[in-house]
Write a protein that holds these residues in place. Sequence first.
Motif, mmCIF file in Angstrom:
data_model
loop_
_atom_site.group_PDB
_atom_site.id
_atom_site.type_symbol
_atom_site.label_atom_id
_atom_site.label_comp_id
_atom_site.label_asym_id
_atom_site.label_seq_id
_atom_site.Cartn_x
_atom_site.Cartn_y
_atom_site.Cartn_z
ATOM 1 N N GLN A 239 0.821 -1.206 0.000
ATOM 2 C CA GLN A 239 0.000 0.000 0.000
ATOM 3 C C GLN A 239 0.854 1.255 0.000
ATOM 4 O O GLN A 239 0.582 2.220 -0.722
ATOM 5 N N ASN A 240 1.909 1.238 0.812
ATOM 6 C CA ASN A 240 2.784 2.414 0.925
ATOM 7 C C ASN A 240 4.118 2.236 0.209
ATOM 8 O O ASN A 240 4.967 3.112 0.286
ATOM 9 N N ARG A 241 4.284 1.079 -0.436
ATOM 10 C CA ARG A 241 5.489 0.770 -1.198
ATOM 11 C C ARG A 241 6.742 0.957 -0.344
ATOM 12 O O ARG A 241 7.689 1.655 -0.728
ATOM 13 N N ARG A 242 6.721 0.277 0.783
ATOM 14 C CA ARG A 242 7.870 0.285 1.692
ATOM 15 C C ARG A 242 8.409 -1.132 1.824
ATOM 16 O O ARG A 242 7.651 -2.092 1.930
ATOM 17 N N LEU A 243 9.735 -1.244 1.849
ATOM 18 C CA LEU A 243 10.404 -2.542 1.942
ATOM 19 C C LEU A 243 11.175 -2.625 3.257
ATOM 20 O O LEU A 243 11.998 -1.761 3.558
ATOM 21 N N PHE A 244 10.894 -3.686 4.023
ATOM 22 C CA PHE A 244 11.547 -3.904 5.311
ATOM 23 C C PHE A 244 12.297 -5.224 5.273
ATOM 24 O O PHE A 244 11.806 -6.224 4.746
ATOM 25 N N VAL A 245 13.485 -5.244 5.871
ATOM 26 C CA VAL A 245 14.272 -6.475 5.958
ATOM 27 C C VAL A 245 14.904 -6.565 7.347
ATOM 28 O O VAL A 245 15.143 -5.556 8.023
ATOM 29 N N THR A 246 15.161 -7.799 7.774
ATOM 30 C CA THR A 246 15.855 -8.031 9.030
ATOM 31 C C THR A 246 16.586 -9.353 8.925
ATOM 32 O O THR A 246 16.757 -9.903 7.832
ATOM 33 N N GLY A 247 17.037 -9.866 10.076
ATOM 34 C CA GLY A 247 17.741 -11.141 10.094
ATOM 35 C C GLY A 247 17.470 -11.893 11.373
ATOM 36 O O GLY A 247 16.808 -11.398 12.297
ATOM 37 N N LYS A 248 17.992 -13.086 11.442
ATOM 38 C CA LYS A 248 17.825 -13.928 12.628
ATOM 39 C C LYS A 248 18.643 -13.349 13.780
ATOM 40 O O LYS A 248 19.848 -13.126 13.657
ATOM 41 N N ASN A 249 17.950 -13.086 14.885
ATOM 42 C CA ASN A 249 18.582 -12.517 16.090
ATOM 43 C C ASN A 249 19.165 -11.125 15.852
ATOM 44 O O ASN A 249 20.080 -10.702 16.572
ATOM 45 N N TRP A 250 18.633 -10.413 14.884
ATOM 46 C CA TRP A 250 19.107 -9.055 14.634
ATOM 47 C C TRP A 250 18.396 -8.070 15.565
ATOM 48 O O TRP A 250 17.177 -8.181 15.777
ATOM 49 N N PRO A 251 19.107 -7.088 16.079
ATOM 50 C CA PRO A 251 18.477 -6.094 16.955
ATOM 51 C C PRO A 251 17.764 -4.981 16.196
ATOM 52 O O PRO A 251 17.194 -4.086 16.830
ATOM 53 N N SER A 252 17.795 -5.034 14.876
ATOM 54 C CA SER A 252 17.226 -3.948 14.069
ATOM 55 C C SER A 252 16.421 -4.500 12.911
ATOM 56 O O SER A 252 16.729 -5.557 12.350
ATOM 57 N N LEU A 253 15.384 -3.750 12.574
ATOM 58 C CA LEU A 253 14.601 -3.931 11.354
ATOM 59 C C LEU A 253 14.887 -2.704 10.493
ATOM 60 O O LEU A 253 14.848 -1.577 10.981
ATOM 61 N N PHE A 254 15.169 -2.926 9.212
ATOM 62 C CA PHE A 254 15.563 -1.825 8.336
ATOM 63 C C PHE A 254 14.511 -1.586 7.257
ATOM 64 O O PHE A 254 14.098 -2.532 6.575
ATOM 65 N N GLU A 255 14.091 -0.355 7.114
ATOM 66 C CA GLU A 255 13.387 0.030 5.912
ATOM 67 C C GLU A 255 14.440 0.466 4.909
ATOM 68 O O GLU A 255 15.271 1.333 5.211
ATOM 69 N N ILE A 256 14.438 -0.138 3.722
ATOM 70 C CA ILE A 256 15.466 0.161 2.754
ATOM 71 C C ILE A 256 14.853 0.583 1.421
ATOM 72 O O ILE A 256 13.684 0.350 1.148
ATOM 73 N N ARG A 257 15.682 1.205 0.623
ATOM 74 C CA ARG A 257 15.340 1.584 -0.749
ATOM 75 C C ARG A 257 16.445 1.044 -1.652
ATOM 76 O O ARG A 257 17.637 1.124 -1.313
ATOM 77 N N LEU A 258 16.065 0.466 -2.796
ATOM 78 C CA LEU A 258 17.081 -0.076 -3.705
ATOM 79 C C LEU A 258 17.792 1.041 -4.448
ATOM 80 O O LEU A 258 17.216 2.082 -4.756
ATOM 81 N N THR A 259 19.042 0.791 -4.764
ATOM 82 C CA THR A 259 19.838 1.698 -5.586
ATOM 83 C C THR A 259 20.404 0.906 -6.761
ATOM 84 O O THR A 259 20.494 -0.309 -6.732
ATOM 85 N N GLY A 260 20.788 1.619 -7.798
ATOM 86 C CA GLY A 260 21.388 0.940 -8.948
ATOM 87 C C GLY A 260 20.351 0.572 -9.995
ATOM 88 O O GLY A 260 19.346 1.243 -10.129
#
Length: 262
Positions: A239-260
Amino acid sequence: MLLLALPASAAAQSPGPAPASPSAQPAPTPVPVYGHEVVRTLPHDPTAFTQGLVIRDGVLIESTGRNPSSVRRVRLEDGVVLQSHELDPEYFGEGLTEKDGRVFSLSWVNGVGFIWDADDLKPVSRFAYAGEGWGLTHDGTRLILSDGSATLRFLDFDTQAETGRIAVTLNGRPLRKLNELEWIDGEVWANVWQTDYIVRIDPASGRVVGAIDLTGLLPRDQIKDPLDDVLNGIAWDAQNRRLFVTGKNWPSLFEIRLTGPR
């Protein structure tokens, strides 16, 4: 554009006769590799062994592995767990997806999947599938399951019966270790386990048509176990065209934007 190089453990080597001379081999089509920039960094439970991740009505729904494994609803802005349901100890939780108020989640080796109410995570029913369960997403009409191999399986939404399979290839070779999945704009996006890459897969051909290099997203000094605390978890807010990624046991969730791509 670059030819994506993944570890040999992920890019399967096919047995067979010695290849022909380079001059006789057609050049593989370059796979575009995208970089990333961080839009914002949000808190994430560092004890969550993240297996599946989706966003629904501004709230994350996440599945975790290990004991106890869980499905949980998580407030996006501060990482607070709003609700959690633990799986029985015999089940190692795996991937997860949501559609029309139903959350589908997998177990690793039991061949048992679970259906939950998306609003309160109350159990609805269970289903069976063959082999291992790793990642799960859907294309609006079918569930799409990964099992750690180079194969994606398609399941009927209502019966969860398998309706088809497709082999995933990178530069003409099978690509294994496909893990957490997300459906984004007509493509299957997949974490490749124990790498810093997300690959973008054409669901019709199985061909990898792009890759995202997330090297350095989480600083190395925040990773306690580099073999375990790996990139895993993709949530697309369509709906808002936002991409979130994280990892196993990571203390942070990242909203990211692609480049390139580069």
